[in-house]
Design an enzyme around this catalytic site. Structure first.
Site, short mmCIF file in Angstrom:
data_model
loop_
_atom_site.label_atom_id
_atom_site.label_comp_id
_atom_site.label_asym_id
_atom_site.label_seq_id
_atom_site.Cartn_x
_atom_site.Cartn_y
_atom_site.Cartn_z
N CYS A 14 0.84 -1.20 0.00
CA CYS A 14 0.00 0.00 0.00
C CYS A 14 0.88 1.25 0.00
CB CYS A 14 -0.95 -0.06 1.20
SG CYS A 14 -2.29 1.13 1.09
N GLU A 28 -1.32 -8.68 4.81
CA GLU A 28 -1.21 -8.88 6.26
C GLU A 28 -2.57 -8.78 6.93
OE1 GLU A 28 -0.84 -6.07 4.81
OE2 GLU A 28 -1.03 -4.36 6.17
N HIS A 65 -3.69 -5.48 1.01
CA HIS A 65 -3.00 -5.73 2.27
C HIS A 65 -2.99 -7.21 2.62
CE1 HIS A 65 -2.45 -1.62 4.02
NE2 HIS A 65 -3.36 -1.33 3.12
#
Ligand SMILES: Nc1ncnc2c1ncn2[C@@H]1O[C@H](COP(=O)(O)OP(=O)(O)O)[C@@H](O)[C@H]1O
Ligand SMILES: [Mg+2]
Lengths: 227, 83, 758, 83
Positions: free
Chosen positions: A86, A196, A194
């Site tokens: 990002c 994660e 994302h």
């Protein structure tokens, strides 16, 4: 166990989340403050999401001048694994470590929503453990995620397998549905979604694991750099 | 007639400009010295169909104040530009 | 235009009587700086002078309450060594004139309230109220406010996980922007905004001080600023200079302050909000029972030529006041430098003085230079705590009986129920998609459900398996008809929302948005609403741990409908699996849990419902609040769902509380998100489709017999409504709409209205 | 000497300008007709300490190109302004 540096700029905010994903997979994460100038001993570097330097001017525009970035560039040149998530992607693009630019989303609003990604190349540290055409549900969370580049650049990226993830349904106007690009060698990758945030079904999706595992070298060819 | 107009939008005096201030703080580290009072503003460029220069500017000014800026925090002004 | 110049105290919003009180306190004439300090601190906004005596009615105690109302944020003990801080505030008036910055600075302010307590902010919520989307100005307001919250909240790095979205013409020139923030901290690290220790330093952290919002506090909160035509007609003298938020500064400020607290380098810490430095210094001094000397020349300024009264009352954003011991100054300065946060010593703690009656009084002294001339000298507590309190006249509105009598409950259904139902569907996703709702990897249930549910985890917190749930709720339509019952029912609805994610409610915060308190009808509404909240909170055993009162909300000379907003915090003891949400499955039995009929004389009251309002019918009566009945159904659902969260197997596959729009809307929402239709029995009465009263839940189960047995055991009524499946939502002979239509109408409603405005 | 400089940043030709397009679409509903080709850009204003006008402009141009714009998508130019 790998040691992964998570770069923290003032204004970064996904550093804990990136570190948590690394540690969930059994590796060690350590925060690297943006003024540090050596990355000695690290097995990989993550530039996490957030708003480095407030995203003032343009996302990544000020962060790329942070002292740590010269070290990141050397680290990448030496073949080290660098992942920009990002805002981290935006920084890598501004720093010239990845091609193209990221513009405001087509709809001119911030977007936080799940997206479905399609793996379009496995020649990168992010996708080496995935399979071509594999669909992954991973959320996006950005205002400026519309990838832009010249036709020339696009053709080159495409030819070399540097476009590693595409959106199944384009959320932001990104050129040719591009969600992630790699450098020529595949050891530097930036993506707007994302991974994660997609590490457990308790939080909605565990599809980001295959990407994080690839990055950490837990799955996939130990090195695709040869090709 | 078609006129090319530029509308400049700047923050009003006394209104905090965090973007300008952040850029200014970053400059010395990039090797730029002697740059001060940095302010970030917007500029809109467009074509206006109007009878005269005056009419074009009037239209642009009204547009600038009603849509392109909020007079509570911003000043806006229109000028003719060259393409 | 301008009338004869008024005396200074009146221009500063102080009455003649208030001036007399000030003279008494000081034993002399105040100078103009002192008057300005009283002007801001005794404004409605800072002193709660019209509401404070009534707020005492609210229950505030509970074994788990660590900090109740009166501090920067309420704090509860959530277990496992973790304390949770919560606070809600309004930013209504600034948002009406600069929606982006008004909303953005609202988020900034509420975050500071929470990290002031030593808590890391974990979540924001944003109840929003606008006029109907019928003109471009409303669109400007909606887009500006939402992007302001998004722009600030996302950048500062705190997820926004829910809120409210209400459109009603009473808000057309006075939108309401409320923001709630919740944070967590290790219980043992709780800090309060107290100055103690003579010789300690007062350190200003963060931004420089400009002319932002000078006098904004008193002008905004103590006088209306709308022309009678409803347009915002500010003359320059009254125009509040709008504050611009800097989320990047705030982000660094949060990190620096939390690190200062971690390192135990501060004695006390206080945010700067309304009334700026004067407020922060007098409050910390008053709490500590000490005096404070402030050097007005030490304060870093952004503008030239600022007067002491401007410096002291400026509302420049992103500033904090820390009280530290002199020995720690070097460490504090170094830590702040790392985060690029400015730190400046602006004053120090001094001994209280003894007044002529032998009482110890902490004086706030403003000086021109460190040991310079004293420009102002007033007892700190007189500013902070001793504003006169008013019991303003109250009167039940004369027309309320007529309004209550004008009841839509027996209206013949006109139009087709299908269209009525479709017209009530609206998906706020356009709003919450603009908010980062997932940061910190805690969000198990984000916006778009009944309540948000978060893992109780964060940097520096002890490890825990617990979850916290949050919901904000309001129902101005009910409250306009009956502020007491309406407010009580709102609390109940919020508790029901929490139950849907398996949480037990632990604490309430509230934001009371009302009209002009000088109107006796508004004071009546306010006090009735507080009564209703007290009633519900006592019945449901809920402490109120904080709140905010926003008065003078008027549109074109009309007061807004009474709009008490409640924010509820609940806890889930074990959160290892997500709650089922609205995701029912083909073949499941659909049941209604809770009493089928409303309490009171009407079985299916339609007064104040979305259905009636949509038809321009704003009269009628609201259901009665029956605490015990509600509590039983809510507890049953909370237990059922919490077991799922704890990882147990269950036959329950979906749950949704019956809220705005009534039973038919609840069913349609479940159809829309799953894409699965349902076949529902004929209802008792057409009013049953749209009546709104809390304590009812639509649930789906794949073992109706087992489910019913468990409900029977607890005495909670269950009605089998039908079965999941098919390509339409069918309710008896009355409703028959295709699944696709339900989804697309709901999904597109908000965008379509916005787009129609250009 | 201190010079007041303005740096104009515009999107390069051919690069999508959703902001300009959105404003243009909104105009008719607000009663503005005959306004076309709307483009949104940025302008930075600051003071530069330099020996001469030329030196000030040179410094500003370098700043514009290295920092204030992204050459992949934007053009930037510096000019002297009046305060
Ligand atoms: N302004 C907003 N910001 C963020 N989320 C919102 C907003 N408005 C509504 N939502 C979310 O949309 C969902 C539906 O809201 P609402 O209709 O108020 O639910 P309920 O009737 O159950 O209280 C909730 O999850 C709520 O948090
Ligand atoms: Mg709600």
């Amino acid at each position: 166990m790998s040691r992964i540096g998570v770069v923290v700029f003032p204004g970064s905010n996904c550093e804990y989340d990136a570190a948590a994903a690394v540690e969930q997979l059994g590796d060690r994460a350590e925060f690297v403050w943006h003024t540090r100038t050596d990355l000695e001993g690290l097995d990989g570097v993550i530039l996490p999401g957030g708003f480095a330097h407030g995203d003032y001017l343009r996302p990544g525009a000020l962060a790329r001048f942070s002292p740590v970035m010269a070290a990141v560039e050397r680290f990448a040149q030496g073949g080290g694994s660098v992942l920009g998530i990002c805002n981290g992607f935006q920084v890598l693009v501004e720093a010239g470590l990845l091609a193209g630019a990221l513009q405001k989303n087509r709809g001119l609003t911030f977007l936080c929503q799940p997206t479905t990604l399609v793996v379009s190349s496995t020649s990168s540290i992010l996708t080496r453990g995935a399979t071509l055409g594999q669909e992954l549900v991973v959320p996006i969370n950005h205002f400026s995620g519309s990838y832009t580049c010249s036709d020339e650049t696009y053709n080159e990226l495409n030819r070399n397998g540097q476009i590693v993830l595409r959106y199944l349904e384009n959320p932001n106007g990104s050129r040719n549905d591009i969600a992630a690009v790699a450098n020529r060698l595949g050891n530097v990758v930036g993506l707007m979604p994302h991974p994660e945030r997609a590490m457990s079904t308790l939080l909605g999706s565990a599809d980001g694991r295959v990407l994080m595992e690839s990055f950490l070298g837990l799955t996939g060819a130990p090195s695709f750099l040869a090709h | 007639m078609n006129y090319f107009v530029i509308v400049d939008v700047t923050l009003r005096r006394g209104i905090a400009d965090p973007e300008g201030a952040t850029i200014e703080r970053a400059l010395p580290a990039l090797g730029f010295t002697g740059v001060t009072n940095v302010h970030a503003g917007k500029a809109f460029r467009f074509d206006v169909e109007a009878e005269s220069e005056g009419a074009a500017l009037e239209k642009a000014t009204s547009l600038a104040q009603r849509l392109l800026s909020n007079p509570v925090i911003e000043d806006a002004s229109a000028r003719l530009g060259e393409r | 235009m301008r009338s004869a110049p008024q005396p200074l105290h009146r221009a500063l919003g102080l009455t003649d009587t208030e001036l007399d009180i000030i003279r008494d306190v000081l034993g002399r004439e105040p100078n103009s700086l002192e008057l300005a300090l009283y002007g801001v601190m005794w404004s409605e906004h800072c002193s709660y002078k019209s509401s404070r005596m009534h707020l005492r009615r609210l229950p505030t105690h509970g074994a788990h309450v660590l900090v109740g109302p009166g501090e920067n944020a309420g704090v509860i003990d959530a277990g496992d060594g973790i304390a949770v801080a919560i606070r809600i505030e309004s930013h209504n008036h600034p948002s009406a004139i600069e929606p982006y910055q008004g909303a953005a600075t609202g988020v900034g302010g509420i975050l500071r309230d929470v990290f002031t307590m030593g808590a890391r902010p974990l979540a924001v919520m944003d109840p929003l109220f606008f006029g109907e989307l019928t003109d471009a100005r409303q669109r400007w307001l909606v887009e500006g406010v939402v992007s302001g919250i998004s722009g600030y909240g996302n950048s500062v790095g705190v997820p926004t996980i829910g809120g409210e979205l209400t459109f009603d013409d009473c808000y057309s020139s006075n939108p309401l922007v409320n923001v709630l923030c919740c944070g967590a901290l290790p219980t043992e690290r709780l800090v309060l905004g107290v100055a103690s220790g003579v010789g300690n330093l007062a350190v200003l952290l963060g931004s420089s001080t400009g002319r932002d919002g000078i006098g904004g506090v008193s002008v905004l909160a103590s006088a209306g600023f709308q022309g009678s035509d409803g347009a915002v007609s500010l003359d320059d003298a009254k125009r509040p200079s709008v504050q611009v938020g800097d989320p990047y500064e705030e982000k660094r400020l949060i990190e620096a302050c939390l690190e200062l607290l971690d390192e135990r380098l501060v004695v006390g810490i206080q945010d700067l909000g309304g009334a700026g430095i004067v407020c922060a210094t007098c409050e910390t001094a008053a709490r500590g029972g000490v005096g404070m000397d402030v050097d007005v020349t030490a304060i870093p300024l952004r503008e030239e030529g600022m007067q002491p009264y401007e410096i002291m009352t400026s509302e420049s954003q992103e500033r904090m006041l820390a009280i530290i011991t002199p020995e720690n100054w070097d460490l504090v300065a170094a830590l702040c430098a790392k985060w690029e946060v400015r730190a400046t010593v602006i004053g120090h703690v001094v001994e209280p003085v003894t007044d002529d009656q032998g009482r110890s009084v902490g004086m706030l002294r403003i000086r021109d230079g460190f040991d310079g001339e004293i420009l102002a000298q007033v007892p700190a507590s007189s500013l902070a705590d001793e504003a006169p309190l008013y019991d303003r006249p109250r009167r039940r509105p004369d027309d309320l009986d007529a309004i209550n009598a004008d009841d839509p409950t027996d209206d013949e259904p006109v139009g087709t129920p299908n269209d009525d139902l479709l017209g009530l569907l609206i998906d706020p996703a356009w709003v919450y998609r603009q908010y980062d709702s997932q940061l910190f990897l805690n969000t198990v249930v984000g916006p778009g459900s009944d309540a948000a549910l978060l893992r109780l985890a964060g940097p520096g917190l002890p490890i825990s398996e617990r979850g916290i749930a949050l919901s904000t709720d309001s129902n101005p339509r009910w409250c306009a008809l009956d502020p007491r019952a309406g407010t009580a029912l709102t609390v109940a609805e919020s508790v029901a929302n929490l139950a849907c994610v398996g949480a037990t409610a632990k604490a309430v915060v509230n934001c009371l948005n009302f009209g002009n308190p000088e109107h006796p009808e508004v004071m009546w509404q306010l006090t009735e609403s507080i009564e209703g909240m007290a009633l519900a909170c006592s019945a449901l055993d809920l402490p109120v741990v904080g709140g905010n009162v926003s008065l003078y909300n008027e549109s074109g000379g009309h007061d807004i409908d009474p709009t008490p907003v409640v924010g509820l915090l609940g806890v889930v003891d074990s959160l290892v699996a997500p709650p089922p949400g609205w995701q029912w499955c083909e073949g499941d039995a659909v049941v209604l849990v809770g009493t089928r009929h409303a309490s009171g004389p009407q079985k299916f009251p339609l007064g104040g419902t979305r259905w009636a309002t949509k038809r321009g019918r704003r009269g009628g009566r609201v259901p009665e609040f029956e605490g015990e009945v509600l509590a039983k159904a809510i507890a049953f659902v909370a237990r059922e769902i919490s077991q799922i969260c704890a990882g147990a197997a269950s036959d329950v596959t979906a749950v949704h509380d019956v809220g705005g729009g009534g039973l038919s809307v609840a069913l349609a929402e479940m159809v829309a998100v799953t894409g699965l239709g349902a076949q529902i029995i004929e209802l008792e009465h057409h009013g049953e489709l749209f009546a709104e009263f809390p304590g009812r839940f639509v649930m789906a189960t794949n073992d109706l017999v087992a489910f019913r047995a468990r409900a029977d055991e607890t005495g909670v009524p269950v009605v089998a409504l039908g079965i999941v499946g098919g390509d339409a939502l069918r309710i008896g002979e009355t409703i028959d709409v295709a699944v696709g239509e339900v989804s697309s109408r709901r999904r597109g409603a908000l965008e379509a209205s916005l787009a129609s405005l250009g």
